[in-house]
Motif scaffolding. Structure first.
Motif, PDB file in Angstrom:
ATOM      1  N   HIS A 163      -1.551 -21.035  14.232  1.00 37.77           N
ATOM      2  CA  HIS A 163      -2.511 -22.044  13.754  1.00 37.77           C
ATOM      3  C   HIS A 163      -1.785 -23.032  12.835  1.00 37.77           C
ATOM      4  N   ASP A 210      -3.072 -29.717  20.499  1.00 37.65           N
ATOM      5  CA  ASP A 210      -2.902 -28.346  20.020  1.00 37.65           C
ATOM      6  C   ASP A 210      -1.497 -27.800  20.324  1.00 37.65           C
ATOM      7  N   PRO A 250      -8.310 -21.816  14.385  1.00 36.47           N
ATOM      8  CA  PRO A 250      -8.281 -22.635  15.604  1.00 36.47           C
ATOM      9  C   PRO A 250      -9.660 -23.009  16.119  1.00 36.47           C
ATOM     10  N   ARG A 290      -7.158 -30.376  14.373  1.00 39.32           N
ATOM     11  CA  ARG A 290      -6.426 -30.188  15.620  1.00 39.32           C
ATOM     12  C   ARG A 290      -5.267 -31.173  15.704  1.00 39.32           C
ATOM     13  N   HIS A 320      -2.729 -35.338  13.374  1.00 38.27           N
ATOM     14  CA  HIS A 320      -3.886 -34.438  13.361  1.00 38.27           C
ATOM     15  C   HIS A 320      -5.066 -35.166  12.733  1.00 38.27           C
TER      16      HIS A 320
END
Length: 781
Positions: free
Chosen positions: A131, A208, A187, A192, A373
């Motif tokens: 993650h 991802d 997650p 993301r 992100h």
């Protein structure tokens, strides 16, 4: 007084310091539960409020342990206690909702991923395996996600990511490491990653895990990737790929300035540089700064020559976010680069990019892809930079991520002051009472984007500290962009004109404040730098001042010389060298390196300038003398970036530091001048005898240090002062600072050297704040 060991008592406890965002409430909850006490704990705008009730002996034990064993990131600065009537309550101890009243508390800096989170990141069975935004109470972003205080999820850039049921259970479980960890996510509910390729690369967008894998593959293929970190974007490439590094240098118009690198782990760092125990501790600590290390020669791992050309040092940092760790790869990942160039994501002279849409435009042409992100960055925060001295102490050269917004304790109370710093290496400072807060490193105030970044930084720092300035402090230079901004900001505040502080006085006041001096006794301040506006309208920079917070007297200074072309001349050390020779009455011999570096036309124009004193402002700058000597010994004639000539001169001196102990003499006449003419004559004589440039450079460094010691000895004899502050950007030179400090200490002086506050203009605002605040206090007495 300790209560009797019998009967129920209730006590209210207020805890001040860095106690929000560090797991303090969960810590209090567990401590109270272990002692079977009732009551509550809550964040307030002033810190943490606790009310605890139970047997008197247990309440005393609770109070004793509270400040003795705080969480790792906490820093308790004060504990207040008040006895209350017992209520007879018997329920469990609870964590109450945050009180959002006005007040002030302290937020911790962003910290590197902790060992527990790294283990989860690498564990296939863990639900946060791989993650990219793994964090807990003991690590992760704080300053760069906080939008207001008190620190709660609603007041962070994580507010737009509702927790999934699993994260919500951890967040609400007092026994969990993520209990009330505001950035907690997984997650299923967290931010993301996304990869956006530049046009024409033939690479597809990805999300991802695929985004990370594609970014790692691009780096391995020699591409340049813009990587979004906690405080802004980096531009990254494989540090072992000569073509990739050269391309990045060309695209960013970096000139010859060194790049910093990020190594996958300490073992990799040891393959490219030497590590002392103190350097290892700095490199692996929670702050994770860039640490200047001595390069291995030859290295176990060869980096591209373009990473740090000509430098004996290399700036190294380790991964400090899960994204960085994943970029280097976990077990089973395809092999990739183990050392990455990591340089600020910006164009030369601009502030670091934080906004995703802006990154696609401002970094277009620099990056081949963007790894970003959707978690917003509340405030830009560049990487901090430091070096470790031989005695194991640290000298911070850029104070930003990992340090901001940790407060500096002031030796004297000040009113609410905003100090805007200078135009180079800008970092503002906000203070009130006995505390001051630096903002993050902004950079050079040369354009509108940087001024806007400074304004945003001030708004963010004001929201987090609760300080509303009533006074603005700035440099005296009439042409500084920062001073112009200070005038406009002061007018908007209705605070009258800003308090303007002489540049070198501010440097000395900064060193005094960092060391906790109250100013009751002046110090001998040795302020050496490149430029500062002098009282006489000339460029100062080789100053020895008798100073406290209320004023200063110019005791001595480097003999001034013409600065041909003003600021434009700084890029041409060969011209500075010839101007110094001219002023000392020394000839321009045809074989001199500085002469041969100039064209005939250039020499003709320069001679005319010096004869007529046209476009030749006088300067007493020690930084410019270092530039001049760098050219005289044949090291650097044209500078492509700030302090290049001086840095290369220091590097040359380091190669011959043990060759001998000769020090070139400076004249110290009965007046107030430090005369470099004797040094120049001795250096030229050695040069004619064929003495190598590194030896010349080392002897010059030692000569400067002996001149400093001599002039300080005179100050002691005249004024009875025994404390010397070494400050200004020239003292980022490790050789010079060490030699000056050693000679002064051997001569019985107490020597103040910068530690967490930079000696360069990055620490200037603290001195401005102290001088302006002290003056205001005296005016209102």
């Amino acid at each position: 007084m300790t209560a009797p060991a019998t009967g129920a008592v209730r006590r209210r406890i207020t805890v001040r310091g860095t106690v929000q965002g560090v797991g303090f409430r969960p810590y209090v909850h567990r401590l109270a539960a272990d002692l079977a006490l009732t009551g509550f704990v809550s964040n307030t705008a002033n810190g943490v409020l606790i009310e605890v009730e139970g047997p008197a002996g247990e309440v005393d034990r609770f109070c004793d342990q509270l400040a003795e064993q705080p969480p790792p990131l906490a820093a308790v600065t004060g504990v207040g206690r008040e006895n209350l009537p017992a209520t007879g309550a018997t329920g469990p101890f609870t964590i109450r909702a945050t009180d959002r009243a006005e007040g002030r508390t302290q937020l911790p800096p962003d910290t590197a991923t902790c060992a527990d989170c790294l283990r989860e990141l690498a564990a296939p069975a863990d639900r946060r395996h791989r993650h990219p935004f793994l964090t807990c109470t003991h690590c992760g972003p704080r300053f760069t996600i906080a939008t207001a205080m008190p620190y709660d999820r609603a007041a962070t850039t994580m507010a737009g990511f509702p927790m999934c049921p699993a994260c919500a259970r951890e967040y609400g479980d007092p026994a969990d490491r993520r209990f009330h960890a505001q950035p907690v996510a997984c997650p299923d509910c967290g931010p993301r990653l996304r990869l956006v390729p530049a046009e024409g690369t033939g690479v597809r967008p990805a999300r991802d895990a695929d985004a990370l894998a594609t970014a790692r593959a691009l780096l391995a293929a020699g591409r340049i990737v813009a990587v979004k970190g906690v405080g802004g974007y980096h531009l990254a490439c494989d540090a072992t790929d000569a073509r990739a590094v050269a391309t990045l240098r060309e695209r960013k118009e970096r000139g010859g300035k060194a790049f910093a690198v990020m190594c996958a782990d300490p073992r990799t760092a040891e393959r490219v540089a030497h590590l002392s125990d103190a350097e290892r501790a700095a490199l692996t600590g929670a702050r994770r700064p860039i640490v200047l290390l001595r390069r291995r020669t030859p290295p176990d791992l060869h980096l591209a020559g373009e990473v740090c050309p000509g430098s004996p040092h290399i700036g190294v940092m380790l991964p400090y976010t899960p994204v960085h760790t994943l970029l280097f790869g976990l077990a089973g990942d395809p092999p990739g680069p183990q050392v990455l160039v990591m340089t600020s994501g910006n164009r030369s002279g601009e502030p670091i990019v934080t906004d995703d849409a802006e990154a696609l435009t401002r970094l277009a042409g620099l990056a081949d892809a963007w790894l970003g992100h959707d978690r917003p960055i509340a405030s830009p925060c560049d990487d901090s930079l430091l070096r470790v001295r031989e005695d194991g102490t640290e000298q911070v050269l850029r104070r930003s991520r990992g340090y901001v917004p940790r407060p500096v304790r002031l030796p004297l109370p000040v009113p609410a002051v905003l100090a805007v710093g200078g135009d180079l290496k800008n970092a503002l400072c906000l203070g009130e009472g006995d505390q001051a807060w630096f903002g993050p490193h902004i950079g050079d105030m040369g354009d509108l984007a940087t001024l806007e970044a400074a304004e945003r930084a001030e708004r963010h720092l004001t929201r987090l500290t609760g300080v509303t300035p009533r006074l603005v402090a700035a440099d005296r230079h009439p042409g500084y962009h920062s001073t112009g901004w200070a005038r406009r900001r002061s007018a908007r505040l209705g605070a009258g004109p800003p308090r303007q502080v002489q540049h070198h006085h501010a440097h000395i006041a900064s060193a005094m404040a960092e060391h906790g001096l109250d100013g009751s006794t002046p110090v001998i301040g040795v302020a050496f730098d490149g430029t500062g506006y002098g009282d006489d309208g000339t460029v100062w920079g080789g100053e020895v001042l008798l100073a406290d917070y209320t004023g200063y007297r110019r005791l001595a200074h480097l003999a001034p010389a013409p600065l041909p072309g003003g600021d434009a001349g700084v890029a041409n050390p060969c011209r500075l060298a010839l101007a110094r020779l001219w002023d000392a009455g020394l000839p321009w011999e045809p074989g001199l390196p500085s002469v041969t570096a100039c064209t005939e036309a250039e020499l003709t124009v320069l001679r005319r300038q010096l004869e007529r004193r046209v476009a030749c402002v006088a300067t007493s700058s020690m930084g410019r003398l270092f530039d001049a000597v760098s050219s005289l010994v044949g090291v650097c004639h044209r500078a492509g970036y700030e302090a290049q000539a001086a840095l290369e001169l220091e590097a040359a001196a380091a190669r011959a530091w043990g060759a001998d102990a000769v020090a070139y003499p400076f004249g110290l006449p009965a007046g107030h001048l430090i005369d470099p003419a004797p040094m120049l004559r001795a250096l030229l004589a050695d040069q004619r005898r064929g003495t190598p440039a590194p030896v010349l450079a080392a002897r010059f460094h030692r000569g400067v240090a002996r001149a400093v010691t001599g002039i300080c000895g005179r100050a002691r004899a005249a004024a009875g002062l025994t404390t010397v502050a070494l400050t200004g950007g020239v003292f980022a030179n490790g050789l010079l600072e060490h030699e000056c400090a050693a000679l002064l200490a051997a001569d019985g002086f107490t020597v103040l050297r910068h530690r967490e506050v930079p000696p360069n203009d990055g620490g200037l605002a603290l001195g401005q704040l102290m001088v302006a605040g002290t003056a205001t206090n005296h005016e209102t007495e």
